[in-house]
Design a protein around this motif. Structure first.
Motif, mmCIF file in Angstrom:
data_model
loop_
_atom_site.group_PDB
_atom_site.id
_atom_site.type_symbol
_atom_site.label_atom_id
_atom_site.label_comp_id
_atom_site.label_asym_id
_atom_site.label_seq_id
_atom_site.Cartn_x
_atom_site.Cartn_y
_atom_site.Cartn_z
ATOM 1 N N LEU A 16 0.849 -1.182 0.000
ATOM 2 C CA LEU A 16 0.000 0.000 0.000
ATOM 3 C C LEU A 16 0.891 1.241 0.000
ATOM 4 O O LEU A 16 1.972 1.219 0.600
ATOM 5 C CB LEU A 16 -0.908 0.009 1.231
ATOM 6 C CG LEU A 16 -1.938 -1.122 1.289
ATOM 7 C CD1 LEU A 16 -2.645 -1.115 2.635
ATOM 8 C CD2 LEU A 16 -2.944 -0.978 0.161
ATOM 9 N N PRO A 17 0.450 2.332 -0.623
ATOM 10 C CA PRO A 17 1.292 3.534 -0.715
ATOM 11 C C PRO A 17 1.748 4.066 0.643
ATOM 12 O O PRO A 17 2.851 4.585 0.762
ATOM 13 C CB PRO A 17 0.395 4.556 -1.419
ATOM 14 C CG PRO A 17 -0.633 3.744 -2.125
ATOM 15 C CD PRO A 17 -0.813 2.491 -1.326
ATOM 16 N N GLU A 18 0.921 3.915 1.679
ATOM 17 C CA GLU A 18 1.295 4.478 2.981
ATOM 18 C C GLU A 18 2.218 3.562 3.796
ATOM 19 O O GLU A 18 2.679 3.934 4.862
ATOM 20 C CB GLU A 18 0.047 4.855 3.794
ATOM 21 C CG GLU A 18 -0.989 3.789 3.976
ATOM 22 C CD GLU A 18 -1.961 3.642 2.794
ATOM 23 O OE1 GLU A 18 -2.607 2.608 2.748
ATOM 24 O OE2 GLU A 18 -2.064 4.514 1.923
ATOM 25 N N PHE A 19 2.514 2.373 3.297
ATOM 26 C CA PHE A 19 3.398 1.454 4.001
ATOM 27 C C PHE A 19 4.845 1.900 3.820
ATOM 28 O O PHE A 19 5.294 2.136 2.701
ATOM 29 C CB PHE A 19 3.223 0.029 3.467
ATOM 30 C CG PHE A 19 4.110 -0.989 4.126
ATOM 31 C CD1 PHE A 19 3.787 -1.496 5.372
ATOM 32 C CD2 PHE A 19 5.256 -1.425 3.502
ATOM 33 C CE1 PHE A 19 4.602 -2.443 5.972
ATOM 34 C CE2 PHE A 19 6.081 -2.365 4.098
ATOM 35 C CZ PHE A 19 5.749 -2.872 5.344
ATOM 36 N N ALA A 20 5.592 2.010 4.935
ATOM 37 C CA ALA A 20 6.998 2.402 4.860
ATOM 38 C C ALA A 20 7.776 1.308 4.132
ATOM 39 O O ALA A 20 7.743 0.153 4.526
ATOM 40 C CB ALA A 20 7.559 2.613 6.262
ATOM 41 N N GLN A 21 8.470 1.681 3.078
ATOM 42 C CA GLN A 21 9.155 0.700 2.244
ATOM 43 C C GLN A 21 10.677 0.824 2.296
ATOM 44 O O GLN A 21 11.378 0.321 1.431
ATOM 45 C CB GLN A 21 8.674 0.850 0.801
ATOM 46 C CG GLN A 21 7.196 0.658 0.660
ATOM 47 C CD GLN A 21 6.689 1.129 -0.690
ATOM 48 O OE1 GLN A 21 7.427 1.246 -1.649
ATOM 49 N NE2 GLN A 21 5.405 1.410 -0.760
ATOM 50 N N ASN A 22 11.198 1.479 3.298
ATOM 51 C CA ASN A 22 12.634 1.660 3.405
ATOM 52 C C ASN A 22 13.301 0.363 3.851
ATOM 53 O O ASN A 22 12.809 -0.333 4.732
ATOM 54 C CB ASN A 22 12.966 2.771 4.408
ATOM 55 C CG ASN A 22 12.378 4.092 3.980
ATOM 56 O OD1 ASN A 22 12.159 4.323 2.795
ATOM 57 N ND2 ASN A 22 12.108 4.960 4.921
ATOM 58 N N SER A 23 14.405 0.042 3.228
ATOM 59 C CA SER A 23 15.212 -1.127 3.596
ATOM 60 C C SER A 23 14.400 -2.412 3.587
ATOM 61 O O SER A 23 14.472 -3.224 4.501
ATOM 62 C CB SER A 23 15.850 -0.915 4.977
ATOM 63 O OG SER A 23 16.651 0.235 4.971
ATOM 64 N N VAL A 24 13.615 -2.602 2.554
ATOM 65 C CA VAL A 24 12.778 -3.795 2.442
ATOM 66 C C VAL A 24 13.245 -4.625 1.256
ATOM 67 O O VAL A 24 13.533 -4.096 0.191
ATOM 68 C CB VAL A 24 11.291 -3.414 2.239
ATOM 69 C CG1 VAL A 24 10.448 -4.633 1.970
ATOM 70 C CG2 VAL A 24 10.758 -2.673 3.446
ATOM 71 N N ILE A 25 13.341 -5.916 1.481
ATOM 72 C CA ILE A 25 13.583 -6.835 0.378
ATOM 73 C C ILE A 25 12.512 -7.908 0.448
ATOM 74 O O ILE A 25 12.173 -8.404 1.525
ATOM 75 C CB ILE A 25 15.005 -7.451 0.432
ATOM 76 C CG1 ILE A 25 15.239 -8.305 -0.815
ATOM 77 C CG2 ILE A 25 15.225 -8.244 1.695
ATOM 78 C CD1 ILE A 25 16.676 -8.747 -0.978
ATOM 79 N N ARG A 26 11.932 -8.221 -0.672
ATOM 80 C CA ARG A 26 10.877 -9.229 -0.735
ATOM 81 C C ARG A 26 11.361 -10.325 -1.666
ATOM 82 O O ARG A 26 11.701 -10.066 -2.816
ATOM 83 C CB ARG A 26 9.588 -8.616 -1.281
ATOM 84 C CG ARG A 26 8.448 -9.588 -1.391
ATOM 85 C CD ARG A 26 7.203 -8.872 -1.935
ATOM 86 N NE ARG A 26 6.077 -9.758 -1.999
ATOM 87 C CZ ARG A 26 5.748 -10.484 -3.063
ATOM 88 N NH1 ARG A 26 6.482 -10.418 -4.151
ATOM 89 N NH2 ARG A 26 4.702 -11.273 -3.032
ATOM 90 N N LEU A 27 11.438 -11.538 -1.136
ATOM 91 C CA LEU A 27 11.861 -12.668 -1.942
ATOM 92 C C LEU A 27 10.640 -13.470 -2.344
ATOM 93 O O LEU A 27 9.810 -13.811 -1.507
ATOM 94 C CB LEU A 27 12.826 -13.563 -1.164
ATOM 95 C CG LEU A 27 14.114 -12.908 -0.690
ATOM 96 C CD1 LEU A 27 14.935 -13.907 0.106
ATOM 97 C CD2 LEU A 27 14.911 -12.384 -1.856
ATOM 98 N N SER A 28 10.541 -13.777 -3.599
ATOM 99 C CA SER A 28 9.436 -14.573 -4.110
ATOM 100 C C SER A 28 10.015 -15.644 -5.022
ATOM 101 O O SER A 28 10.836 -15.357 -5.887
ATOM 102 C CB SER A 28 8.461 -13.685 -4.883
ATOM 103 O OG SER A 28 7.423 -14.476 -5.411
ATOM 104 N N VAL A 29 9.596 -16.872 -4.790
ATOM 105 C CA VAL A 29 10.114 -17.978 -5.583
ATOM 106 C C VAL A 29 8.940 -18.659 -6.275
ATOM 107 O O VAL A 29 7.989 -19.079 -5.640
ATOM 108 C CB VAL A 29 10.847 -18.988 -4.677
ATOM 109 C CG1 VAL A 29 11.368 -20.148 -5.484
ATOM 110 C CG2 VAL A 29 11.959 -18.313 -3.911
ATOM 111 N N SER A 30 9.018 -18.719 -7.585
ATOM 112 C CA SER A 30 7.967 -19.413 -8.321
ATOM 113 C C SER A 30 8.571 -20.039 -9.568
ATOM 114 O O SER A 30 9.540 -19.534 -10.127
ATOM 115 C CB SER A 30 6.837 -18.459 -8.695
ATOM 116 O OG SER A 30 7.303 -17.476 -9.582
ATOM 117 N N GLN A 31 8.018 -21.135 -9.959
ATOM 118 C CA GLN A 31 8.420 -21.828 -11.182
ATOM 119 C C GLN A 31 9.925 -22.097 -11.222
ATOM 120 O O GLN A 31 10.587 -21.849 -12.233
ATOM 121 C CB GLN A 31 7.969 -21.049 -12.411
ATOM 122 C CG GLN A 31 6.472 -20.864 -12.478
ATOM 123 C CD GLN A 31 6.038 -20.082 -13.696
ATOM 124 O OE1 GLN A 31 6.826 -19.779 -14.575
ATOM 125 N NE2 GLN A 31 4.763 -19.757 -13.757
#
Length: 61
Positions: A16-31
């Motif tokens: 969401l736009p109001e979520f603080a996104q500093n120093s975030v890494i998102r790992l997603s594994v598919s296929q």
């Protein structure tokens, strides 16, 4: 990461736009084969470490 065959995408669209996104890494594994996941995570960690080592150090004298 592209040289290492690891796909990287901007994750801002996942929050969401109001979520603080500093120093975030998102790992997603598919296929991907399960045995390649650990290799991929190790590659990501190594490349991040290499990039952090390139950051100039500030020295106070």
């Amino acid at each position: 990461m592209k040289k290492e065959n690891v796909y990287v995408d901007d994750a801002r669209k996942m929050y969401l736009p109001e979520f603080a996104q500093n120093s975030v890494i998102r790992l997603s594994v598919s296929q991907v084969e399960e045995e390649l996941i650990e290799i991929g995570v190790q590659t990501i960690a190594r490349v991040i470490k290499e990039q952090l080592n390139k950051v100039p150090q500030v020295k106070f004298i």
